[in-house]
Design a protein around this motif. Sequence first.
Motif, PDB file in Angstrom:
ATOM      1  N   ASP A   1       0.824  -1.215   0.000  1.00 50.25           N
ATOM      2  CA  ASP A   1       0.000   0.000   0.000  1.00 50.25           C
ATOM      3  C   ASP A   1       0.855   1.260   0.000  1.00 50.25           C
ATOM      4  N   ASN A   2       1.917   1.248   0.778  1.00 48.95           N
ATOM      5  CA  ASN A   2       2.765   2.439   0.916  1.00 48.95           C
ATOM      6  C   ASN A   2       3.981   2.429   0.004  1.00 48.95           C
ATOM      7  N   GLN A   3       4.163   1.315  -0.735  1.00 47.56           N
ATOM      8  CA  GLN A   3       5.292   1.192  -1.658  1.00 47.56           C
ATOM      9  C   GLN A   3       6.612   1.507  -0.965  1.00 47.56           C
ATOM     10  N   SER A   4       6.806   0.839   0.182  1.00 48.46           N
ATOM     11  CA  SER A   4       8.019   1.053   0.971  1.00 48.46           C
ATOM     12  C   SER A   4       8.351  -0.227   1.720  1.00 48.46           C
ATOM     13  N   TRP A   5       9.562  -0.306   2.249  1.00 52.99           N
ATOM     14  CA  TRP A   5       9.908  -1.440   3.091  1.00 52.99           C
ATOM     15  C   TRP A   5       9.074  -1.386   4.371  1.00 52.99           C
ATOM     16  N   SER A   6       8.642  -2.541   4.814  1.00 55.84           N
ATOM     17  CA  SER A   6       7.782  -2.601   5.988  1.00 55.84           C
ATOM     18  C   SER A   6       8.610  -2.588   7.271  1.00 55.84           C
ATOM     19  N   LYS A   7       8.492  -1.522   8.030  1.00 55.13           N
ATOM     20  CA  LYS A   7       9.178  -1.442   9.322  1.00 55.13           C
ATOM     21  C   LYS A   7       8.668  -2.530  10.257  1.00 55.13           C
ATOM     22  N   GLU A   8       7.366  -2.821  10.184  1.00 57.47           N
ATOM     23  CA  GLU A   8       6.766  -3.793  11.083  1.00 57.47           C
ATOM     24  C   GLU A   8       7.292  -5.201  10.828  1.00 57.47           C
ATOM     25  N   ILE A   9       7.399  -5.578   9.566  1.00 56.33           N
ATOM     26  CA  ILE A   9       7.892  -6.923   9.251  1.00 56.33           C
ATOM     27  C   ILE A   9       9.371  -7.036   9.610  1.00 56.33           C
ATOM     28  N   CYS A  10      10.158  -6.038   9.267  1.00 57.21           N
ATOM     29  CA  CYS A  10      11.584  -6.072   9.626  1.00 57.21           C
ATOM     30  C   CYS A  10      11.750  -6.212  11.139  1.00 57.21           C
ATOM     31  N   ALA A  11      10.976  -5.420  11.903  1.00 52.88           N
ATOM     32  CA  ALA A  11      11.089  -5.462  13.365  1.00 52.88           C
ATOM     33  C   ALA A  11      10.649  -6.810  13.918  1.00 52.88           C
ATOM     34  N   SER A  12       9.649  -7.429  13.306  1.00 53.16           N
ATOM     35  CA  SER A  12       9.128  -8.715  13.791  1.00 53.16           C
ATOM     36  C   SER A  12      10.178  -9.809  13.750  1.00 53.16           C
ATOM     37  N   PHE A  13      11.154  -9.687  12.832  1.00 55.62           N
ATOM     38  CA  PHE A  13      12.184 -10.723  12.701  1.00 55.62           C
ATOM     39  C   PHE A  13      13.579 -10.178  13.008  1.00 55.62           C
ATOM     40  N   ASN A  14      13.624  -9.032  13.675  1.00 50.69           N
ATOM     41  CA  ASN A  14      14.897  -8.416  14.072  1.00 50.69           C
ATOM     42  C   ASN A  14      15.845  -8.235  12.878  1.00 50.69           C
ATOM     43  N   ILE A  15      15.261  -7.809  11.781  1.00 52.92           N
ATOM     44  CA  ILE A  15      16.051  -7.531  10.580  1.00 52.92           C
ATOM     45  C   ILE A  15      16.252  -6.019  10.487  1.00 52.92           C
ATOM     46  N   PRO A  16      17.485  -5.525  10.541  1.00 48.90           N
ATOM     47  CA  PRO A  16      17.691  -4.078  10.405  1.00 48.90           C
ATOM     48  C   PRO A  16      17.178  -3.593   9.043  1.00 48.90           C
ATOM     49  N   GLN A  17      16.416  -2.541   9.035  1.00 48.70           N
ATOM     50  CA  GLN A  17      15.875  -2.048   7.766  1.00 48.70           C
ATOM     51  C   GLN A  17      16.979  -1.571   6.833  1.00 48.70           C
ATOM     52  N   THR A  18      18.146  -1.315   7.379  1.00 48.42           N
ATOM     53  CA  THR A  18      19.276  -0.855   6.561  1.00 48.42           C
ATOM     54  C   THR A  18      19.780  -1.936   5.606  1.00 48.42           C
ATOM     55  N   VAL A  19      19.416  -3.204   5.840  1.00 48.55           N
ATOM     56  CA  VAL A  19      19.867  -4.251   4.912  1.00 48.55           C
ATOM     57  C   VAL A  19      19.012  -4.268   3.653  1.00 48.55           C
ATOM     58  N   CYS A  20      17.896  -3.534   3.649  1.00 46.63           N
ATOM     59  CA  CYS A  20      17.037  -3.452   2.464  1.00 46.63           C
ATOM     60  C   CYS A  20      17.570  -2.361   1.543  1.00 46.63           C
ATOM     61  N   PRO A  21      17.737  -2.637   0.256  1.00 41.23           N
ATOM     62  CA  PRO A  21      18.341  -1.651  -0.643  1.00 41.23           C
ATOM     63  C   PRO A  21      17.425  -0.456  -0.893  1.00 41.23           C
ATOM     64  N   PRO A  22      17.995   0.684  -1.291  1.00 40.46           N
ATOM     65  CA  PRO A  22      17.191   1.871  -1.610  1.00 40.46           C
ATOM     66  C   PRO A  22      16.205   1.582  -2.730  1.00 40.46           C
ATOM     67  N   LEU A  23      15.010   2.184  -2.634  1.00 36.56           N
ATOM     68  CA  LEU A  23      13.950   1.975  -3.617  1.00 36.56           C
ATOM     69  C   LEU A  23      13.962   3.074  -4.676  1.00 36.56           C
ATOM     70  N   VAL A  24      13.813   2.663  -5.930  1.00 33.77           N
ATOM     71  CA  VAL A  24      13.729   3.600  -7.053  1.00 33.77           C
ATOM     72  C   VAL A  24      12.570   3.134  -7.942  1.00 33.77           C
ATOM     73  N   THR A  25      12.220   3.914  -8.961  1.00 42.15           N
ATOM     74  CA  THR A  25      11.200   3.482  -9.919  1.00 42.15           C
ATOM     75  C   THR A  25      11.856   2.759 -11.088  1.00 42.15           C
TER      76      THR A  25
END
Length: 498
Positions: free
Chosen positions: A184-208
């Motif tokens: 819905d928000n076209q972004s990495w999910s903070k909630e899912i990353c936090a649920s599995f203790n995955i730092p959001q910084t490991v997700c690459p930058p988003l572009v079109t």
Amino acid sequence: MQNVVLGIDLGTSSVKIVMLNKQGELVGQCTQSYPLIEVKDNFVEQDPGVWVEQTIRGIEMLLQQVTDVIVEGISFSGQMHGLVMLSEQLQPLRNAILWNDTRTTSQCRLIKDTLGEKLYSITKNDALEGFTLPKLLWVKEHEPNIYEQLHMFVLPKDYLRFKLTGELCIEPSDAAGTLLFDMDNQSWSKEICASFNIPQTVCPPLVTSDQLVGYLLPKYKELFSQNSEISVYAGGADNACGALGAGIVNPRSALVSIGTSGVVLTPSDTARYVGNFIHSFSYLEKFSNYIMGVTLAAGESLRWYKSTFAPNLDFDNLLHEIEGIPIGSNGLLYTPYLFGERTPYGDANIRASFIGIKNTHHRSHFTRAIVEGITFSLKQCFDLLKEQNNQIEQIVCIGGAVKNEIWLQIVADIFGMPVSKLTNEQGPALGAAMIAGIGVGWFESYEQAVSICVETSRTLLPNMNNHQQYTKYFECYKLIYSETVSINDMLKNIVNEV
């Protein structure tokens, strides 16, 4: 001297590179293959370094074939879901784990148990073994020393693009297949990353998809013998690019793609959870979406069958044998569950079956049963998509089936709908080149790119008498899963005890 763009499709078994001019004409193409690394049952990996080596080799060969060109831009398509883990030095920490690797059943259960309904509301998808998050959690559990070194993950095409440009990023059509993406928000999910203790910084930058992300590095630009910079655009997932390359840009049309896996896809007005292991992913334009069903072993079923039972025949001669075989292969059915199955079962344990074997069956019956079984599986996907989108009027088929008129007619007869083939059937590589064309300013929109680059060469109408017969066989086909699922579970347990 003419100006061109390149589309690079990083597939499961090979990289394909096409050269497109401003008039929408393909002026050259080249394919370079590479192996799978199947370390044991259900484990499927590849060496990311080989992707780069074979891509460069392919570009060199293409530039030897087609001279007097100026390359304005490059874009990419690639196999979805694959996990490439990078260290702080941006080096791969291990082989890439591919989309058709199914080792992660327990991790999928963990994801469902942890997130519950939030999984569907955020990602719009089920947790499946092929997706990226389960692979990441598998490495975290089984290879903690490697996981601890993780700086960032990327998907296959994004690693290749990084090596050619030095720029790390990902676009939504591939990010949507990770199970870490908020649709819905076209972004990495903070909630899912936090649920599995995955730092959001490991997700690459988003572009079109059509965003300029960099330029070809000098050492690779030298291949092109030109002074001007070569712009590089993000690109898209192979299924999204394949749909674009087939002209699927509105909900009235559907794509049937028969490659290693099989895909049935149609654009969708909204991102929504559908169920039945139908995927809901981002398309190439911002805030556009598509829904998709997947058969894991489509063309792979035929490749496996040929290499095992007819290694000395080429595919053309093998498929020529099926012309005289009646509909339903004289009562022989095949289910293409070599790797398990995605849509509509989401079952990594189920395995392929031949049902109805008798002593009057010959190799040609088995070959036709393989073709019909693959097509029945795709019809299951299509029927589920049709429930969500009753606007579908047109099917465009790309991949293995379009190379054989008998198979293409079987698709039309089983689906009971007209099926079109394209003049230039280059699939995801063409879609990637079209994105590069949009990026450099040749085309104002995806629709305009389709109008210039995509042309239908022929449409086959269904034989409705054949369709009626196939409908009876299709009802039998759909029963095979429920009748064999417990047997396959028992067999797996026995094998695991040995």
